[in-house]
Design an enzyme around this catalytic site. Structure first.
Site, PDB file in Angstrom:
ATOM      1  CB  THR A 250      -5.375  10.207   3.067  1.00  0.00           C
ATOM      2  OG1 THR A 250      -4.872  10.641   1.813  1.00  0.00           O
ATOM      3  CG2 THR A 250      -5.985   8.839   2.896  1.00  0.00           C
TER       4      THR A 250
ATOM      5  CG  ASN B 163      -1.736   1.179   1.451  1.00  0.00           C
ATOM      6  OD1 ASN B 163      -2.687   1.427   0.731  1.00  0.00           O
ATOM      7  ND2 ASN B 163      -1.353   1.986   2.431  1.00  0.00           N
TER       8      ASN B 163
ATOM      9  CE1 TYR C 176       0.322   7.655  -6.757  1.00  0.00           C
ATOM     10  CE2 TYR C 176      -1.561   8.451  -8.012  1.00  0.00           C
ATOM     11  CZ  TYR C 176      -1.046   7.727  -6.954  1.00  0.00           C
ATOM     12  OH  TYR C 176      -1.895   7.071  -6.084  1.00  0.00           O
TER      13      TYR C 176
ATOM     14  CE  LYS D 229      -0.081   4.247  -6.703  1.00  0.00           C
ATOM     15  NZ  LYS D 229       0.073   3.383  -5.534  1.00  0.00           N
TER      16      LYS D 229
END
Ligand SMILES: NC(=O)c1ccc[n+]([C@@H]2O[C@H](COP(=O)([O-])OP(=O)(O)OC[C@H]3O[C@@H](n4cnc5c(N)ncnc54)[C@H](OP(=O)(O)O)[C@@H]3O)[C@@H](O)[C@H]2O)c1
Length: 256
Positions: free
Chosen positions: A191, A90, A156, A160
């Site tokens: 978050t 994660n 990013y 991924k």
């Protein structure tokens, strides 16, 4: 769908955010948790909270960017609990980053933070689970941003996407060895770390909601899991559109 009970679950990237909440959700039903990340105090506090509520938890601070440190965490889990049934990889981070402002070093750093951290656990986990009677499940927290090049998230998205491709290949190769793989693709999740990054976040869900989606994916073990559905539907639609049209929509969304 089988509820997760009596399993050893390794969560990499458990000191905050989605990973910490997944640990809390799995902390009962006879599960044994191994939680890891770099920030030792946050991990220790989480492990203490889980033990105080009757759960079984080992916390090991380690940097997933270091291959030996990752292998040592897997070895520590095996030494403590005899194996690893489920691993949730994660760790990751996707800062706001425009392609006319990044340096080569920035792109390499984001690749390491989202791809190398997966590889460094994948290899020792495959070795370990390949020797276990029931194999094991390796899940990765990917992102809907990994399905296409998202403006201001290019490095990013690319990292991924690379992780998803590697895991797709591993899934096919290692099914006969009993090792299963699930790539989990959240949309925007509220978050703490991304709360002030300035990126627009359509259809954002809470950290707790995201953790519940992740646990459901660990229970069901689909090859790919996507949530929440409005963002997943938006991404699916954008991927089906002609490139100039999807680029137009994405440019408008990124500028909001
Ligand atoms: N939030 C979103 O909108 C969103 C959307 C889609 C996907 N995701 C993905 O969800 C995952 C979890 O992110 P989050 O949003 O919950 O953010 P977060 O709170 O920043 O969680 C990231 C976790 O990864 C750990 N980590 C980062 N680098 C590490 C390293 N080198 N070694 C070990 N642990 C490391 C962090 O702990 P330490 O700093 O203590 O090491 C932290 O526990 C990430 O992979 C992210 O890409 C997030």
């Amino acid at each position: 769908m089988a509820r997760i009970t009596g399993r050893t679950v390794l969560i990499v990237g458990a000191s905050s955010g989605i990973g910490a909440d997944v640990a809390r959700l799995l902390a009962h039903d006879g599960n044994r948790l191994v939680v890891t990340a770099r920030r030792a105090p946050e991990l220790a506090a989480l492990a203490k909270e889980i033990r105080a509520s009757g759960g079984d938890c080992l916390d090991v601070a380690a940097d997933a960017l270091e291959p030996q440190a990752a292998a040592d965490v897997v070895a520590a889990a095996v030494a403590e609990y005899g194996g690893v049934d489920i691993a949730l990889l994660n760790a990751g981070q996707g800062p706001d980053m425009s392609m006319d402002q990044v340096t080569v070093a920035d792109v390499s750093r984001i690749m390491a933070l989202n791809y190398d951290v997966v590889v460094n656990y994948l290899v020792p986990l495959i070795a370990q689970m390949g020797g276990q009677r029931d194999g094991g499940l390796i899940a990765h927290t990917n992102s809907l941003a990994g399905l296409m090049g998202i403006p201001r998230q290019g490095p990013y998205s690319a990292a991924k996407a690379a992780a998803r491709t590697l895991i797709d290949a591993a899934r096919i190769e290692l099914a006969p060895n009993g090792i299963r793989f699930t790539s989990i693709h959240p949309g925007f999740v509220a978050t703490e770390r991304i709360s002030e990054d300035g990126l627009p976040k359509p259809f954002q869900i809470s950290q707790e909601q995201a953790a519940r989606h992740v646990v459901r994916a660990l229970e069901r073990e689909p090859a790919q899991a996507y949530f929440p559905w409005p963002t997943a539907a938006l991404v699916r639609t954008l991927r089906a559109l002609p490139t100039p049209l999807s680029a137009f929509v994405l440019r408008r969304l990124a500028a909001r």
